[in-house]
Write a protein that holds these residues in place. Sequence first.
Motif, PDB file in Angstrom:
ATOM      1  N   GLU A   1       4.272 -16.022 -39.916  1.00 24.99           N
ATOM      2  CA  GLU A   1       3.928 -16.964 -38.456  1.00 24.99           C
ATOM      3  C   GLU A   1       4.888 -16.288 -37.374  1.00 24.99           C
ATOM      4  OE1 GLU A   1       4.637 -21.233 -36.460  1.00 24.99           O
ATOM      5  OE2 GLU A   1       4.160 -21.269 -38.781  1.00 24.99           O
ATOM      6  N   LEU A   2       6.094 -15.842 -37.633  1.00 25.51           N
ATOM      7  CA  LEU A   2       6.894 -15.292 -36.452  1.00 25.51           C
ATOM      8  C   LEU A   2       6.471 -13.836 -36.350  1.00 25.51           C
ATOM      9  CD1 LEU A   2      10.404 -16.404 -37.638  1.00 25.51           C
ATOM     10  CD2 LEU A   2       9.307 -17.084 -35.808  1.00 25.51           C
ATOM     11  N   TRP A   3       5.800 -13.384 -37.267  1.00 23.93           N
ATOM     12  CA  TRP A   3       5.317 -11.923 -36.952  1.00 23.93           C
ATOM     13  C   TRP A   3       4.025 -12.127 -35.984  1.00 23.93           C
ATOM     14  CZ3 TRP A   3       8.053  -7.674 -37.084  1.00 23.93           C
ATOM     15  CH2 TRP A   3       8.826  -7.559 -38.205  1.00 23.93           C
ATOM     16  N   GLN A   4       3.208 -12.984 -36.485  1.00 18.38           N
ATOM     17  CA  GLN A   4       1.976 -12.974 -35.517  1.00 18.38           C
ATOM     18  C   GLN A   4       2.408 -13.528 -34.189  1.00 18.38           C
ATOM     19  OE1 GLN A   4       0.069 -16.311 -37.865  1.00 18.38           O
ATOM     20  NE2 GLN A   4      -1.239 -14.912 -38.959  1.00 18.38           N
ATOM     21  N   LYS A   5       3.322 -14.327 -33.763  1.00 15.73           N
ATOM     22  CA  LYS A   5       3.754 -14.603 -32.767  1.00 15.73           C
ATOM     23  C   LYS A   5       4.203 -13.647 -32.202  1.00 15.73           C
ATOM     24  CE  LYS A   5       5.080 -19.506 -32.960  1.00 15.73           C
ATOM     25  NZ  LYS A   5       6.206 -20.321 -33.319  1.00 15.73           N
ATOM     26  N   TYR A   6       4.897 -12.464 -32.559  1.00 21.14           N
ATOM     27  CA  TYR A   6       5.675 -11.607 -32.132  1.00 21.14           C
ATOM     28  C   TYR A   6       4.278 -10.394 -31.786  1.00 21.14           C
ATOM     29  CZ  TYR A   6       8.297  -7.315 -31.634  1.00 21.14           C
ATOM     30  OH  TYR A   6       8.784  -5.797 -31.467  1.00 21.14           O
ATOM     31  N   GLU A   7       3.428 -10.385 -32.587  1.00 19.10           N
ATOM     32  CA  GLU A   7       2.328  -9.451 -32.131  1.00 19.10           C
ATOM     33  C   GLU A   7       1.314  -9.967 -30.915  1.00 19.10           C
ATOM     34  OE1 GLU A   7       1.179  -6.712 -33.613  1.00 19.10           O
ATOM     35  OE2 GLU A   7       2.595  -6.800 -35.377  1.00 19.10           O
ATOM     36  N   ALA A   8       1.364 -11.470 -31.097  1.00 15.44           N
ATOM     37  CA  ALA A   8       0.613 -12.019 -29.861  1.00 15.44           C
ATOM     38  C   ALA A   8       1.476 -11.756 -28.391  1.00 15.44           C
ATOM     39  CB  ALA A   8       0.495 -13.645 -29.999  1.00 15.44           C
ATOM     40  N   ARG A   9       2.641 -11.757 -28.531  1.00 16.71           N
ATOM     41  CA  ARG A   9       3.465 -11.453 -27.252  1.00 16.71           C
ATOM     42  C   ARG A   9       3.446 -10.185 -26.915  1.00 16.71           C
ATOM     43  NH1 ARG A   9       9.564 -13.358 -27.946  1.00 16.71           N
ATOM     44  NH2 ARG A   9       9.571 -12.567 -25.789  1.00 16.71           N
ATOM     45  N   LEU A  10       3.408  -9.325 -27.999  1.00 10.48           N
ATOM     46  CA  LEU A  10       3.043  -7.902 -27.435  1.00 10.48           C
ATOM     47  C   LEU A  10       2.124  -7.648 -26.847  1.00 10.48           C
ATOM     48  CD1 LEU A  10       4.450  -6.175 -30.825  1.00 10.48           C
ATOM     49  CD2 LEU A  10       5.698  -6.140 -28.590  1.00 10.48           C
ATOM     50  N   GLN A  11       0.759  -8.231 -27.336  1.00 15.18           N
ATOM     51  CA  GLN A  11      -0.269  -7.894 -26.774  1.00 15.18           C
ATOM     52  C   GLN A  11      -0.584  -8.512 -25.449  1.00 15.18           C
ATOM     53  OE1 GLN A  11      -3.078  -9.987 -29.809  1.00 15.18           O
ATOM     54  NE2 GLN A  11      -4.541  -8.093 -29.801  1.00 15.18           N
ATOM     55  N   GLN A  12       0.092  -9.790 -25.260  1.00 17.57           N
ATOM     56  CA  GLN A  12       0.018 -10.390 -23.951  1.00 17.57           C
ATOM     57  C   GLN A  12       0.812  -9.391 -22.919  1.00 17.57           C
ATOM     58  OE1 GLN A  12       1.979 -13.987 -24.397  1.00 17.57           O
ATOM     59  NE2 GLN A  12       0.518 -15.247 -22.804  1.00 17.57           N
ATOM     60  N   ALA A  13       1.849  -9.000 -23.515  1.00 14.58           N
ATOM     61  CA  ALA A  13       2.644  -7.980 -22.445  1.00 14.58           C
ATOM     62  C   ALA A  13       1.991  -6.658 -22.219  1.00 14.58           C
ATOM     63  CB  ALA A  13       3.992  -7.862 -22.775  1.00 14.58           C
ATOM     64  N   GLY A  14       0.859  -6.263 -23.081  1.00 17.38           N
ATOM     65  CA  GLY A  14       0.364  -5.027 -23.047  1.00 17.38           C
ATOM     66  C   GLY A  14       1.230  -3.813 -23.319  1.00 17.38           C
ATOM     67  N   VAL A  15       2.225  -4.274 -24.354  1.00 19.45           N
ATOM     68  CA  VAL A  15       3.087  -2.905 -24.928  1.00 19.45           C
ATOM     69  C   VAL A  15       3.024  -3.037 -26.406  1.00 19.45           C
ATOM     70  CG1 VAL A  15       4.578  -3.083 -23.095  1.00 19.45           C
ATOM     71  CG2 VAL A  15       4.853  -4.609 -24.861  1.00 19.45           C
ATOM     72  N   GLY A  16       3.220  -1.708 -27.026  1.00 21.37           N
ATOM     73  CA  GLY A  16       3.207  -1.872 -28.435  1.00 21.37           C
ATOM     74  C   GLY A  16       4.439  -1.971 -28.985  1.00 21.37           C
ATOM     75  N   ARG A  17       4.559  -2.322 -30.532  1.00 20.67           N
ATOM     76  CA  ARG A  17       5.518  -2.602 -31.214  1.00 20.67           C
ATOM     77  C   ARG A  17       6.776  -1.701 -30.911  1.00 20.67           C
ATOM     78  NH1 ARG A  17       4.844  -3.728 -37.456  1.00 20.67           N
ATOM     79  NH2 ARG A  17       7.018  -3.778 -38.137  1.00 20.67           N
ATOM     80  N   ASP A  18       6.076  -0.307 -30.998  1.00 24.23           N
ATOM     81  CA  ASP A  18       7.280   0.798 -30.966  1.00 24.23           C
ATOM     82  C   ASP A  18       7.467   1.315 -29.585  1.00 24.23           C
ATOM     83  OD1 ASP A  18       7.366   0.798 -33.599  1.00 24.23           O
ATOM     84  OD2 ASP A  18       5.405   1.603 -33.759  1.00 24.23           O
ATOM     85  N   ALA A  19       7.132   0.665 -28.334  1.00 23.52           N
ATOM     86  CA  ALA A  19       7.197   1.097 -27.118  1.00 23.52           C
ATOM     87  C   ALA A  19       8.861   0.884 -26.962  1.00 23.52           C
ATOM     88  CB  ALA A  19       6.673   0.008 -26.158  1.00 23.52           C
ATOM     89  N   PRO A  20       9.452   2.020 -26.010  1.00 24.39           N
ATOM     90  CA  PRO A  20      10.907   1.721 -25.789  1.00 24.39           C
ATOM     91  C   PRO A  20      11.132   0.595 -24.913  1.00 24.39           C
ATOM     92  CG  PRO A  20       9.820   3.666 -24.663  1.00 24.39           C
ATOM     93  CD  PRO A  20       8.882   3.068 -25.479  1.00 24.39           C
ATOM     94  N   MET A  21      12.157   0.187 -24.906  1.00 24.49           N
ATOM     95  CA  MET A  21      12.589  -1.273 -24.592  1.00 24.49           C
ATOM     96  C   MET A  21      12.239  -1.208 -22.945  1.00 24.49           C
ATOM     97  SD  MET A  21      13.479  -3.982 -26.001  1.00 24.49           S
ATOM     98  CE  MET A  21      14.319  -4.899 -24.837  1.00 24.49           C
TER      99      MET A  21
END
Length: 138
Positions: free
Chosen positions: A106-126
């Motif tokens: 569930e936590l991974w899903q939430k994380y993916e959703a937040r990334l999508q919402q922010a429009g950034v990739g998981r590997d984007a620099p901070m």
Amino acid sequence: MAGLTSQTPQPTSITVHQQSRVLEVGFSDGKAFRIPFELMRVYSPSADVQGHGPGQEVLQTGKREVDVVTLEPVGNYAVQPTFSDGHSTGIFSWDYLYFLGSQQGELWQKYEARLQQAGVGRDAPMDAAAAASCGHHH
């Protein structure tokens, strides 16, 4: 900081697996979890990740390759990892580790959703993520 309840199982073993980048935790109730370092780093309970209130969380990105360099015990209730990106202020209580381990799907899903919402990739620099979360929309 989540307090320990008497219901919280105690860890019976904690193993840092550098190769596979997971923290393996065995608990007294017989459950064992393999918690990825990335998940721990992204959900670190520290103020600079969680912010100082709901909605203040700082979205963490680019943590797929993060390592746990050291793992220090904190009293009898927590561990404090130092990550390879220098982050070391997160104190992971036993119940928080249990939560991360048992809810990681569930936590991974939430994380993916937040990334999508922010429009950034998981590997984007901070810094890219920080810019995106300031409400700059392209």
